[in-house]
Design an enzyme around this catalytic site. Sequence first.
Site, PDB file in Angstrom:
ATOM      1  N   GLU A  52       0.674  -1.304   0.081  1.00  0.00           N
ATOM      2  CA  GLU A  52       0.022   0.282   0.152  1.00  0.00           C
ATOM      3  C   GLU A  52       0.868   1.292   0.087  1.00  0.00           C
ATOM      4  OE1 GLU A  52      -3.751   2.065   2.246  1.00  0.00           O
ATOM      5  OE2 GLU A  52      -2.162   0.646   3.265  1.00  0.00           O
ATOM      6  N   ASP A  77       4.549   4.801   4.003  1.00  0.00           N
ATOM      7  CA  ASP A  77       4.646   6.064   4.054  1.00  0.00           C
ATOM      8  C   ASP A  77       5.896   6.808   4.454  1.00  0.00           C
ATOM      9  OD1 ASP A  77       3.327   8.600   4.732  1.00  0.00           O
ATOM     10  OD2 ASP A  77       1.570   7.786   3.860  1.00  0.00           O
ATOM     11  N   ASP A 126      -2.822  12.017  -2.867  1.00  0.00           N
ATOM     12  CA  ASP A 126      -2.809  13.700  -3.647  1.00  0.00           C
ATOM     13  C   ASP A 126      -2.721  13.787  -5.068  1.00  0.00           C
ATOM     14  OD1 ASP A 126      -2.485  16.542  -4.183  1.00  0.00           O
ATOM     15  OD2 ASP A 126      -0.654  16.744  -2.138  1.00  0.00           O
ATOM     16  N   LYS A 130      -2.033  20.799  -9.957  1.00  0.00           N
ATOM     17  CA  LYS A 130      -0.975  21.765 -10.633  1.00  0.00           C
ATOM     18  C   LYS A 130       0.126  21.190 -11.707  1.00  0.00           C
ATOM     19  CE  LYS A 130      -1.440  25.611  -7.458  1.00  0.00           C
ATOM     20  NZ  LYS A 130      -0.639  26.410  -6.194  1.00  0.00           N
ATOM     21  N   ASP A 162     -10.941   9.828  -4.594  1.00  0.00           N
ATOM     22  CA  ASP A 162     -12.085  10.850  -4.023  1.00  0.00           C
ATOM     23  C   ASP A 162     -12.167  11.909  -5.203  1.00  0.00           C
ATOM     24  OD1 ASP A 162     -10.126  11.788  -2.511  1.00  0.00           O
ATOM     25  OD2 ASP A 162     -11.599  13.446  -2.643  1.00  0.00           O
TER      26      ASP A 162
END
Length: 224
Positions: A52, A77, A126, A130, A162
């Site tokens: 993950e 992470d 994220d 941009k 999402d």
Amino acid sequence: MQVGSKNKLKRFKENESFENVIQPQRGEIKSGFSLKDNWQSHFGNENPIVLELGCGKGEYTVGLAKQNPQKNYIGIDIKGARLWRGAKKALEENLKNVAFLRTQIELVDELFGENEVSEIWITFPDPQIKYKRTKHRMTNKEFLEKYKRILKPTGLVNLKTDSEFMHGYTLGLLHGLDLEINYANHDVYKNEGSPKEVLEIQTFYENQYLQKGKPITYIQFRVH
């Protein structure tokens, strides 16, 4: 929810004592990471390895590990105070098929060997909307090449987000590269046939998005 500086320091300290948390230095990775091509020695078995990426609090890593004890799961992470929660829960529930790796995701192909990984989950990354942030987008062409190097020929990548932007960007790129898309859905909770692991496991942020009425999208694809 923000973690106070004292709590962060406490969690960093606890991470050092957790047997399921690995925190290699960048130099150690660059000079030849000891577990690369050797992750089965960490778990003590030859079960498939699932990653993950950007695991946050590790909800998917832990949730999938509980559903599939015959597979090994590694949450990755750079935020140690976040993955602490998943690592602690895995220890409390005595999940031997869970590990957490605190490092930068862009080093993933230096942490795992060729064909060493069976599946990758990318959960609510994220979207880096941009244009100048494109290089950090976790489904850009460069990242897909890294995934291709470590995944088995039959390996899968799962993207749950999402962000309609991230969903559309990824679909467009996959079509452009003529890669195999097994499943794509713009709203998994309103469509029948969504995989159970997509519906039954929810992250902290996913719950917040659902409360706001935001649709959750999902793509499953191959990079070979």
